[in-house]
Design an enzyme around this catalytic site. Structure first.
Site, short mmCIF file in Angstrom:
data_model
loop_
_atom_site.label_atom_id
_atom_site.label_comp_id
_atom_site.label_asym_id
_atom_site.label_seq_id
_atom_site.Cartn_x
_atom_site.Cartn_y
_atom_site.Cartn_z
N ASN A 7 0.85 -1.19 0.00
CA ASN A 7 0.00 0.00 0.00
C ASN A 7 0.89 1.25 0.00
O ASN A 7 1.72 1.41 0.90
CB ASN A 7 -0.89 -0.04 1.26
N HIS A 10 1.00 6.07 2.07
CA HIS A 10 1.83 6.93 2.92
C HIS A 10 2.87 7.71 2.14
O HIS A 10 3.33 8.76 2.61
CB HIS A 10 2.48 6.12 4.05
N HIS A 43 -5.45 3.71 -1.80
CA HIS A 43 -6.80 4.08 -1.35
C HIS A 43 -7.12 5.48 -1.88
O HIS A 43 -6.53 6.47 -1.43
CB HIS A 43 -6.82 4.05 0.18
N ARG A 45 -9.31 8.13 -1.50
CA ARG A 45 -10.37 8.55 -0.57
C ARG A 45 -11.21 9.64 -1.19
O ARG A 45 -10.74 10.39 -2.04
CB ARG A 45 -9.73 9.08 0.74
N ARG A 49 -7.25 12.99 0.37
CA ARG A 49 -6.24 13.53 1.29
C ARG A 49 -4.83 13.05 0.97
O ARG A 49 -3.86 13.69 1.35
CB ARG A 49 -6.60 13.21 2.74
N GLU A 70 -8.42 0.68 -3.49
CA GLU A 70 -9.22 0.66 -2.26
C GLU A 70 -10.14 1.88 -2.30
O GLU A 70 -9.68 2.98 -2.64
CB GLU A 70 -8.25 0.83 -1.11
N THR A 101 -8.50 3.68 8.02
CA THR A 101 -9.76 2.92 8.00
C THR A 101 -10.00 2.27 9.36
O THR A 101 -9.20 1.44 9.80
CB THR A 101 -9.69 1.84 6.89
N GLU A 151 -11.21 -9.31 2.60
CA GLU A 151 -9.95 -8.94 3.26
C GLU A 151 -10.27 -8.79 4.74
O GLU A 151 -11.09 -7.94 5.12
CB GLU A 151 -9.39 -7.63 2.69
N HIS A 191 -4.02 -4.52 7.58
CA HIS A 191 -4.16 -3.36 8.47
C HIS A 191 -3.36 -3.57 9.75
O HIS A 191 -3.60 -4.51 10.50
CB HIS A 191 -5.62 -3.07 8.84
N1 PXP Z 1 -6.00 -2.96 3.93
C1 PXP Z 1 -6.92 -1.98 4.00
C2 PXP Z 1 -8.30 -2.29 3.55
C3 PXP Z 1 -6.59 -0.70 4.47
O1 PXP Z 1 -7.54 0.27 4.57
C4 PXP Z 1 -5.26 -0.43 4.84
C5 PXP Z 1 -4.87 0.95 5.28
O2 PXP Z 1 -5.02 1.85 4.24
C6 PXP Z 1 -4.33 -1.48 4.73
C7 PXP Z 1 -4.73 -2.74 4.29
C8 PXP Z 1 -2.89 -1.27 5.10
O3 PXP Z 1 -2.79 -0.95 6.44
P1 PXP Z 1 -1.39 -0.51 7.05
O4 PXP Z 1 -1.02 0.76 6.37
O5 PXP Z 1 -1.65 -0.37 8.50
O6 PXP Z 1 -0.41 -1.61 6.72
#
Ligand code: PXP
Length: 246
Positions: A7, A10, A43, A45, A49, A70, A101, A151, A191
């Site tokens: 992901n 960040h 993601h 959003r 953001r 996402e 999330t 998921e 997550h």
């Molecule tokens: N899966 C989903 C559905 C998420 O919303 C997120 C966070 O955006 C992640 C995985 C990844 O989470 P993390 O950044 O805590 O590894």
């Protein structure tokens, strides 16, 4: 073999801190692939953001593996996904003020809206996954709305502080994964997973993919993105090969 979706939200967050051009999440995706990422998750959003529509368009052109978009279940987002056509879409609940999330989709209480989104995405040949808490009723409801993938939200597992709580949350994930597979669903999780807690989740029988962002980007600050992804993948594969270990 278990897959790692990286992901890159960040990276976009750092860029948006200055509303500038760098660091570019699209470049991060290419480096993550070099480190062994099996897919790139972003993601988009509703408040834009971090990830922007431009990022998704470029990711779809440049990513060599696959893009997992996402997003919320709103009709604007579902229409946009059908236009952009990523390989995968993960539907998540979205609240404007949340830091990240919080909690999974409530498929039990919002069956109709979620079913209609799943139907539209299935028709566009986008593989849909529903981000749900490891709750047996939610798993059952996900199967009923004909989502091919769930998921499982690992946030509570990741936040556990005592061995008892950790085991309790892991048991929920294990049971939800087992039921999902019995119902013919493909199981992913994500997550809050990091270099210390990932192996127990990777070892859950039948776990096919983990989506991980924050821990990898945090590690990348010191070790570089490619090494951060490579090490996460190594840990996941080692645990998946060794089997259930909790
Ligand atoms: N899966 C989903 C559905 C998420 O919303 C997120 C966070 O955006 C992640 C995985 C990844 O989470 P993390 O950044 O805590 O590894």
């Amino acid at each position: 073999m278990i897959k790692l979706g990286v992901n890159i939200d960040h990276i976009a967050t750092i860029r948006q801190a200055r509303e500038g051009r760098f660091p570019d999440p699209v470049l991060a995706a290419a480096v993550a692939e070099r480190g062994g990422a099996d897919g790139i998750t972003a993601h988009l959003r509703e408040d834009r953001r971090h990830v922007q529509e431009r990022d998704i368009r470029l990711l779809l052109e440049m990513v060599q593996t696959k893009v997992n978009l996402e997003m919320s279940t709103s009709s604007e987002m579902v229409d946009l996904a059908c236009l952009l056509r990523p390989a995968d879409c993960c539907l998540v609940p979205e609240r404007r003020k949340e830091l990240t999330t919080e909690g999974g989709l409530n498929v039990v209480d919002h069956t109709e809206r979620i079913q209609s989104a799943v139907r539209q995405l299935n028709r566009a040949e986008i593989r849909v996954s529903l981000f749900i808490d490891p709750d047996l009723e939610q798993v059952q409801a996900a199967a009923e709305v004909k989502a091919p993938v769930v998921e499982l939200h690992t946030g509570r597992y990741a936040a556990a502080r005592s061995p008892q709580q950790f085991k309790k949350e892991w048991d929920k994930l294990w049971q939800a994964a087992a039921l999902a597979q019995e119902l013919g669903l493909i199981v992913h999780a994500g997550h809050g997973l990091d270099y210390h807690n990932v192996q127990e989740v990777a070892a859950i029988p039948g776990m096919q993919e983990l989506n991980i962002g924050h821990a990898i980007v945090a590690r990348a600050v010191f070790d570089g993105m490619e090494n951060a992804v490579r090490e996460m993948k190594r840990l996941m594969r080692e645990a998946a090969l060794a089997g259930a270990c909790v």
